[in-house]
Design a protein around this motif. Structure first.
Motif, PDB file in Angstrom:
ATOM      1  N   ILE A  16      15.249  41.972  15.596  1.00 44.19           N
ATOM      2  CA  ILE A  16      15.636  43.187  14.874  1.00 44.19           C
ATOM      3  C   ILE A  16      16.592  44.024  15.719  1.00 44.19           C
ATOM      4  CG2 ILE A  16      14.790  45.393  13.970  1.00 44.19           C
ATOM      5  CD1 ILE A  16      12.201  43.867  13.182  1.00 44.19           C
ATOM      6  N   THR A  17      16.243  44.169  17.005  1.00 36.41           N
ATOM      7  CA  THR A  17      17.066  44.979  17.902  1.00 36.41           C
ATOM      8  C   THR A  17      18.443  44.371  18.102  1.00 36.41           C
ATOM      9  OG1 THR A  17      15.092  45.780  19.050  1.00 36.41           O
ATOM     10  CG2 THR A  17      17.191  45.993  20.213  1.00 36.41           C
ATOM     11  N   LEU A  18      18.498  43.052  18.316  1.00 40.04           N
ATOM     12  CA  LEU A  18      19.784  42.387  18.482  1.00 40.04           C
ATOM     13  C   LEU A  18      20.625  42.474  17.215  1.00 40.04           C
ATOM     14  CD1 LEU A  18      18.715  39.225  20.513  1.00 40.04           C
ATOM     15  CD2 LEU A  18      20.043  41.162  21.353  1.00 40.04           C
ATOM     16  N   GLY A  19      19.967  42.478  16.070  1.00 38.37           N
ATOM     17  CA  GLY A  19      20.683  42.649  14.811  1.00 38.37           C
ATOM     18  C   GLY A  19      21.351  44.014  14.726  1.00 38.37           C
ATOM     19  N   LYS A  20      20.636  45.050  15.177  1.00 42.96           N
ATOM     20  CA  LYS A  20      21.212  46.397  15.199  1.00 42.96           C
ATOM     21  C   LYS A  20      22.405  46.459  16.156  1.00 42.96           C
ATOM     22  CE  LYS A  20      17.037  49.123  14.204  1.00 42.96           C
ATOM     23  NZ  LYS A  20      16.142  50.180  14.769  1.00 42.96           N
ATOM     24  N   ILE A  21      22.225  45.848  17.337  1.00 42.13           N
ATOM     25  CA  ILE A  21      23.310  45.854  18.320  1.00 42.13           C
ATOM     26  C   ILE A  21      24.513  45.093  17.779  1.00 42.13           C
ATOM     27  CG2 ILE A  21      23.992  45.070  20.623  1.00 42.13           C
ATOM     28  CD1 ILE A  21      21.072  45.548  21.498  1.00 42.13           C
TER      29      ILE A  21
END
Length: 227
Positions: free
Chosen positions: A173-178
């Motif tokens: 999820i975090t890498l998707g936001k980044i």
């Protein structure tokens, strides 16, 4: 802290050209800093294992000035809101942080005070220890991130394997936001106590970090680096 909209070349950085900003990683665990060009955009990443322990803050400050570091990403700072900021301030640098406790965890980014930046809170994970900023250098926006998660352990509520599985969900999820965040490049530093989250135990099913329009560069620091 400077607003990105007010950026200009005169106060952005002393890097030599736009091409000099293309990211590259160096392993400096051997202590040889001679290969570093101090005119480039240099970013250091350490697991500091308590910034207030011994002379660790002084060592980091000395390296920052010696190498003209643009930013320093630290994990396991082991700070809380009762620790006065003078105990971890570095001359010539601003700081963005997320404290946990003096017993463990915590992350921060030091940014050289001639570099305009803003905190990118919308990118930051709500679960992982994560600080994200947008720096502007030579008219280009760089998204810099530092992340930390403690080693997996079994508890009455869940096994270490289940904790790892939740971590993979959260980091995806975090890498998707980044990845979807608008910037010239994204840089991720930190210590996730997992090895390569894209290959270890199947990782994220082979999904690539690469985005040709805005690539992501991953630099993972050593756990408990001795200074």
């Amino acid at each position: 802290m400077d607003d990105l909209t007010n950026d200009n070349d005169s106060n952005s950085s002393d890097t030599e050209s736009i091409s000099d900003l293309d990211p590259n990683t160096l392993d400096l665990s051997h202590g040889d800093f001679s290969q570093i060009n101090t005119k480039l955009l240099n970013i250091a990443s350490y697991n500091i294992n308590s910034i207030t322990h011994g002379n660790r803050k002084d060592v980091i400050e000395s390296l920052a000035h010696q190498l003209n570091l643009a930013a320093i990403c630290l994990t396991e700072t082991k700070l809380d809101d009762l620790v006065h900021d003078s105990c971890y301030a570095i001359q010539g640098y601003n700081i963005e942080y997320k404290h946990r406790t003096r017993k463990g965890g915590g992350v921060c980014i030091y940014v050289r005070d001639d570099i305009p930046y803003v905190r990118a809170t919308k990118v930051e994970s709500k679960i992982l220890e994560h600080v994200s900023i947008d720096m502007t250098v030579k008219g280009k926006k760089f998204n810099l991130n530092v992340l930390y998660r403690p080693p997996s352990r079994s508890t009455p509520e869940q096994s270490a394997q289940q904790e790892d599985a939740k971590f993979l969900e959260n980091i995806e999820i975090t890498l998707g936001k980044i990845r979807s965040h608008r910037s010239a490049s994204k840089i991720i530093c930190g210590d996730m106590n997992f090895g390569d989250c894209y290959n270890c135990y199947g990782g994220l099913n082979g999904k690539s970090l690469d985005d040709k329009a805005s690539p992501i560069f991953l630099a993972v620091s050593y756990t408990h680096l001795t200074l």
